[in-house]
Each structure stands twice: as C-alpha cells, then as structure tokens.
Design an enzyme around this catalytic site. Structure first.
Site, PDB file in Angstrom:
ATOM      1  CG  ASP A 136      -2.042  -1.052   1.110  1.00 31.41           C
ATOM      2  OD1 ASP A 136      -2.023  -1.828   0.140  1.00 31.41           O
ATOM      3  OD2 ASP A 136      -2.886  -1.109   2.005  1.00 31.41           O
ATOM      4  CG  ASP A 157      -3.333  -4.967  -3.037  1.00 33.07           C
ATOM      5  OD1 ASP A 157      -3.280  -5.584  -4.118  1.00 33.07           O
ATOM      6  OD2 ASP A 157      -3.923  -5.419  -2.035  1.00 33.07           O
TER       7      ASP A 157
END
Length: 296
Positions: A136, A157
């Site tokens: 992230d 991600d």
C-alpha cells in the site's frame, strides 16, 4: 508566498510540518515550500483548508520525507492506526503539487499496510517524485491525479484507491514475488481509473509472478498503454481477488505492451487488448477530463 525548510536550521523552518502550519488561515494564493536537502523524519499533513501548495525539493536522492507508521502502529488512544492513518505524507488540499523529492514509509516488509503518500485531493500533481514502501505505498483517494516521471515501488497493492490517476512515463518496481501492482476501486460510471502511459515495470532480482492488478471494488479500471514489462509480470496479468463476479464489471486493458512480461495470448480472458482507435483516446487531457496539469 515562498517558505524555506532547512534540516540544518540555517534558513526558514526546521520541519516541513512547521512550515505548513505557519501559513496564515485564510491565505488563498499559491504557497511554494522549498525543501533543502536532508532526511525529514516526520509525519506530514496538508489539510483541506490549505491554499494551493507546491513542495519543491532539490532531487529525490537528497530530499527525503520519511516516517514508519503501519496499520498496526498504536495511536495515542491505544488503538491501531489502520491503513488510512499510516501515511508519511497525507494530502487533503484541493490543489497540491510535489516535485523533486522522495516520500517513503520505512515500516518494512511483513508489517502490513504502510502508506507512503495518502492523496485525497481534488487535483494533485507529482513530478519526479520517488514513492517508496512495501504494501500500500500510494493511496489515491479521490479527485484527479497526475504522476510524471515518478518512481513507485512496493509489493502488494502498492497503488490503490478510487481516484482517476494518470501515470506518465513512470517507473514501477516490484519488490516481491506473487504481488500485485494495482488495487483500483474506481467508482461505477467513472470513465477512467488508473491509466499508465509509456511506463516501465521492473522487478527485483528473482521476483516473478507479479500481477498487474486486482479489483479492490467491482468496477475497477486499469489501462497500461505502451508499457515495458520485464519478466516479473505473470502471463495471466490480472487477478480477480477471489471474486469471479468482478470479472464481469472490472475493466482491465492493455495496448502495445512490450518486453518479457507482455504476453497478450496468456492474459486473463476477461481482460482486453485495446484497438489503435481505442488507445488513441488515452491522452492526458481526456483522462483528466479537460484539466491541463501545468507544465506537463
């Protein structure tokens, strides 16, 4: 209005947050904050009331904003921060620009979600900025965002969120095998989510089986246009996040990918290869709905 931040304390403010806090309430015109070389270890927030802000560093190698919160870090109230409060740089202003600097989260691999830049702005521009993290790294919350010649690294991600974000000539670097570059949550009805134009994807030594993306929300949209992909990218390209129904609503697209990771024949059947005519619509002014980032 020009403000200087110096790690040596010989000019202006010694911390970036102190410089931001010094801006008079109600100030409307653009503020340039010149950040002199140094490592600034602080958690930074650009609030929603801020005027147009330009953070101007010397270069990404010498001008570094650094912090190490992650989703499990305890807040003063004793509760975990969670992903959305873990950012090193947190931007809520309507108009924001950063140039020639590095933003990093040093929490490290295996510590969970740890955001370097949390960008929830109306319009945001990043030029020649390095965004360093693991899981992230970059949260694109809302609005229109433009990234030009940026370096972005991570493992899981590491570019995620709902904004319309255009990445122009950026370098994406995969740090771990079996990871995911994007986790878009594009709202239903939005024509564009993440668009990568003329970018480059690399992986660390031995890294493989990395996916271009998986849909955080059902209507995720990601397009890679003329992107060089090394062997770290898995042939399938796209993952459904264990939600087969999202294959019907997500829009995952490529055009003229090149390199060992470009494998149209092996791509997930629910992704698309764009035609020349379709790809021609992927221009800065179109993706950003008529907005011209100054100097792009």
């Amino acid at each position: 209005m020009l403000i200087t931040v110096s790690k040596q304390g010989d000019e202006g403010f010694g911390s970036l947050q102190a410089a931001l806090d010094s801006i008079p309430r109600g100030h409307k015109s653009e503020v340039t904050i010149r950040i002199k070389p140094g490592v600034y270890e602080e958690k930074i927030t650009v609030g929603p009331e801020a005027p147009p802000i330009l953070l101007l560093g010397e270069d990404p190698q010498s001008t570094i904003l650094s912090w190490s919160d992650n989703a499990h870090t305890l807040a003063p109230d004793g509760e975990p921060l969670g992903t959305f409060r873990s950012g090193t740089l947190n931007v809520f202003a309507e108009n924001f620009t950063a140039e020639n600097l590095t933003i990093r989260n040093t929490s490290g691999p295996g510590t969970g979600q740890a955001v370097a830049a949390f960008v929830d702005a109306g319009r945001a521009v990043f030029r020649r900025v390095s965004l360093l993290g693991d899981q992230d790294t970059l949260y694109t919350g809302c609005g229109k965002q433009y990234y030009h010649e940026c370096y972005i690294e991570g493992d899981v991600d590491y570019i995620f969120g709902a904004a319309t974000a255009l990445f122009d000539r950026c370098h994406l670097h995969n740090k771990r095998s079996r990871g995911y570059i994007t986790a878009a949550s594009t709202p239903e009805g939005e024509p564009f989510g993440y668009v990568f134009l003329d970018c480059r994807i690399t992986g660390a030594e031995g890294v493989s089986e990395v996916y271009l993306g998986r849909p955080w929300r059902p209507h995720a949209h990601v397009a890679f246009i003329r992107t060089q992909m090394d062997a770290s990218i898995i042939g399938e390209g796209w993952h459904n996040w264990g939600q087969p129904d999202r294959e019907q609503t997500s829009r995952y697209e490529e055009f003229s990918s090149s390199g060992p990771g470009a494998n149209p024949a092996a791509r997930a059947a629910w992704s698309r290869q764009l035609t020349d005519k379709e790809a021609a619509e992927y221009r800065v002014i179109t993706v950003l709905d008529g907005w011209h980032p100054e100097g792009y």
